[in-house]
Write a protein that holds these residues in place. Structure first.
Motif, PDB file in Angstrom:
ATOM      1  N   LYS A  26      -0.407 -19.346   7.440  1.00 15.47           N
ATOM      2  CA  LYS A  26       0.476 -20.347   6.710  1.00 15.47           C
ATOM      3  C   LYS A  26       1.854 -19.829   6.283  1.00 15.47           C
ATOM      4  O   LYS A  26       1.759 -18.554   5.786  1.00 15.47           O
ATOM      5  CB  LYS A  26      -0.222 -21.007   5.473  1.00 15.47           C
ATOM      6  CG  LYS A  26      -1.401 -22.010   5.781  1.00 15.47           C
ATOM      7  CD  LYS A  26      -1.973 -22.581   4.654  1.00 15.47           C
ATOM      8  CE  LYS A  26      -3.015 -23.676   5.100  1.00 15.47           C
ATOM      9  NZ  LYS A  26      -2.377 -24.761   5.582  1.00 15.47           N
ATOM     10  N   THR A  46      -6.684 -13.112  -7.576  1.00 15.67           N
ATOM     11  CA  THR A  46      -5.611 -13.903  -6.953  1.00 15.67           C
ATOM     12  C   THR A  46      -4.605 -14.430  -8.033  1.00 15.67           C
ATOM     13  O   THR A  46      -3.470 -14.435  -7.919  1.00 15.67           O
ATOM     14  CB  THR A  46      -6.174 -15.084  -6.109  1.00 15.67           C
ATOM     15  OG1 THR A  46      -7.039 -14.524  -5.139  1.00 15.67           O
ATOM     16  CG2 THR A  46      -5.142 -15.886  -5.423  1.00 15.67           C
ATOM     17  N   THR A 101      -3.523 -22.056   1.123  1.00 15.31           N
ATOM     18  CA  THR A 101      -2.690 -20.869   1.334  1.00 15.31           C
ATOM     19  C   THR A 101      -3.597 -19.782   0.651  1.00 15.31           C
ATOM     20  O   THR A 101      -3.459 -18.443   1.333  1.00 15.31           O
ATOM     21  CB  THR A 101      -1.397 -20.917   0.719  1.00 15.31           C
ATOM     22  OG1 THR A 101      -0.677 -21.896   1.404  1.00 15.31           O
ATOM     23  CG2 THR A 101      -0.484 -19.800   0.814  1.00 15.31           C
ATOM     24  N   VAL A 102      -4.298 -19.790  -0.454  1.00 18.09           N
ATOM     25  CA  VAL A 102      -4.932 -18.823  -1.113  1.00 18.09           C
ATOM     26  C   VAL A 102      -6.400 -19.282  -1.109  1.00 18.09           C
ATOM     27  O   VAL A 102      -6.649 -20.447  -1.166  1.00 18.09           O
ATOM     28  CB  VAL A 102      -4.175 -18.062  -2.422  1.00 18.09           C
ATOM     29  CG1 VAL A 102      -2.782 -17.994  -2.143  1.00 18.09           C
ATOM     30  CG2 VAL A 102      -4.253 -19.454  -3.520  1.00 18.09           C
ATOM     31  N   LEU A 133      -5.411 -14.830   1.014  1.00 19.85           N
ATOM     32  CA  LEU A 133      -4.078 -15.095   1.288  1.00 19.85           C
ATOM     33  C   LEU A 133      -4.417 -15.383   2.712  1.00 19.85           C
ATOM     34  O   LEU A 133      -4.890 -14.754   3.950  1.00 19.85           O
ATOM     35  CB  LEU A 133      -3.192 -14.035   1.394  1.00 19.85           C
ATOM     36  CG  LEU A 133      -1.510 -14.268   1.173  1.00 19.85           C
ATOM     37  CD1 LEU A 133      -1.539 -15.122  -0.192  1.00 19.85           C
ATOM     38  CD2 LEU A 133      -0.973 -12.857   0.890  1.00 19.85           C
ATOM     39  N   ASN A 134      -3.847 -16.572   3.325  1.00 19.46           N
ATOM     40  CA  ASN A 134      -3.790 -17.324   4.595  1.00 19.46           C
ATOM     41  C   ASN A 134      -2.668 -16.842   5.352  1.00 19.46           C
ATOM     42  O   ASN A 134      -1.323 -17.643   5.076  1.00 19.46           O
ATOM     43  CB  ASN A 134      -4.289 -18.664   4.673  1.00 19.46           C
ATOM     44  CG  ASN A 134      -4.535 -19.283   6.121  1.00 19.46           C
ATOM     45  OD1 ASN A 134      -4.156 -18.450   7.078  1.00 19.46           O
ATOM     46  ND2 ASN A 134      -4.964 -20.322   6.122  1.00 19.46           N
ATOM     47  N   GLY A 188       1.836 -18.442   2.981  1.00 23.00           N
ATOM     48  CA  GLY A 188       0.868 -17.130   2.752  1.00 23.00           C
ATOM     49  C   GLY A 188       1.517 -15.753   3.318  1.00 23.00           C
ATOM     50  O   GLY A 188       1.660 -14.811   2.673  1.00 23.00           O
TER      51      GLY A 188
END
Length: 398
Positions: free
Chosen positions: A79, A375, A397-398, A75-76, A82
């Motif tokens: 963003k 994920t 985003t992931v 997970l970013n 995210g």
């Protein structure tokens, strides 16, 4: 969602693990081994410039041991989507654990007040080098830095050789343990109040707490602890001695042990020696006493003395190398090491939890996860379809 539940003890609870390196993962490992559903949240590959330090070598024994029984979601959080995904997880979670520098969670809007507004029952556990407030709040903190600042290095080593770090991550590991105790206490209190709370632990405070009697001696008696090598600072005879074939540790402190010890060595005349009449005198005259003891110990082997002393009720034990530790019959009996199949194939060995619960013991069910291994299943549970998940991968985003 196929959660990992290693035990029934903490099965109802979900933990979001945002931590890295050692103190945080040590804390969360305890919760995972006792059955909490732990989701390890980490940046996608290439997002964090320090990723090689805490996440890249998934196959290493250290990473595997710290992160077993967990699932992995990439997970970013930089963003917007995210962060949105994380907050969706927070709604149904019980605990969030992080060990960022204190200002990071505020900058990301993931401080306790923000999380509690979404889920009033959430428990946020924050682990830091120096605490969440104060003049050092923005300092980075690694284990050795805090061993030095917490006093441990000043009492470790041979007198006169200068400060020495302990051979393990005392500050990191103890902070993880204290944080886990805080989380469990908060979960128990929540049963009464219905509310979560913010738990925080620091390496500095934890390291000083681990100084225990050394710190208490100074605070209450003005006795400044110093290096005493392998001797005990306040007890004698107690320390490292050489037998004819190697070294072993002796713990003959206290009057009862002293009497039994002298009997084992056939030196009952020491019991009437004025310089050895009590513990304080034996500490004062330790150099002479240790010399006399060493003369006797050098005549027989480690195995001889360890057996004779233990049979008499006097604590004594060999000094093992790490390989020898795991060959010891008692270590094997306790099940200290366990082998599991790892996610890439092959096997890894893990250190089991040192606390035994008779009805709901901790278990090791799975090795550490691959990077983002879970994920898709976690996002599916949150309502994302295949197309939505592909989009999240595509935009980083992931």
């Amino acid at each position: 969602m196929p959660s990992i539940h290693a035990s029934n003890a903490l099965q109802p609870f979900r933990v979001l693990d945002l931590s890295r390196v050692r103190a945080g993962p040590t804390c969360v490992r305890i919760l995972a081994d006792f059955g909490a559903d732990v989701i390890r949240i980490e940046p996608p590959k290439g997002v964090d410039p320090n990723e090689a330090m805490f996440a890249a070598d998934r196959w290493s024994g250290d990473f595997q041991n710290l992160n077993r029984n967990k699932r992995s979601l990439t997970l970013n959080l930089k963003k917007p989507e995210g962060k949105e995904i994380l907050l969706k997880l927070v709604r149904d979670a019980d605990v969030v654990v992080e060990n960022w520098r204190p200002n990071v969670k505020n900058r990301l809007g993931l401080d306790y007040e923000s999380l509690a507004a979404i889920n009033p029952r959430i428990i946020l556990a924050s682990i830091s080098g120096f605490g969440q407030t104060g003049p050092y709040v923005d300092r980075p903190g690694f284990d050795q830095i805090l061993q030095g600042m917490g006093g441990l290095m000043s009492v470790t080593g041979i007198p006169g050789q200068g400060p020495v770090r302990a051979g393990l991550a005392v500050a990191d590991s103890s902070t993880g343990l204290y944080a886990a105790i805080g989380i469990l206490t908060a979960l128990i209190e929540r049963q009464q109040s219905g509310k979560g709370q913010w738990v925080h632990a620091s390496l500095l405070h934890s390291q000083i707490a681990m100084m225990d009697f050394q710190a208490a001696r100074y605070l209450n008696d003005g006795d400044i602890p110093i290096q005493v090598g392998n001797n005990h600072p306040t007890s004698s005879p107690m320390g490292l001695f050489a037998a004819s074939d190697g070294n072993f540790n002796l713990g003959a402190s206290g009057e009862g042990n002293w009497i039994r010890f002298c009997n084992v060595l056939g030196k009952t005349e020491w019991l009437s020696e004025p310089e050895f009449a009590d513990e304080k005198l034996r500490v004062k005259h330790r150099a002479r006493l240790n010399g006399l003891i060493q003369d006797v110990f050098s005549t027989q082997t480690v195995d001889h003395w360890v057996e004779q002393l233990n049979n008499a009720g006097v604590p004594a034990g060999p000094v093992y190398t790490v390989p020898q530790v795991f060959e010891d019959p008692q270590v094997k009996h306790l099940g200290v090491a366990k082998t599991l199949s790892a996610w890439e194939g092959g096997e890894r060995q893990f250190i089991t939890q040192p606390v035994t619960l008779t009805r709901t013991p901790a278990h090791l069910e799975r090795s550490a996860p691959g990077w983002g291994e879970h994920t898709e299943e976690i996002l599916s549970d949150l309502g994302y379809d295949d197309q939505g998940i592909r989009r999240l991968y595509k935009d980083g985003t992931v």
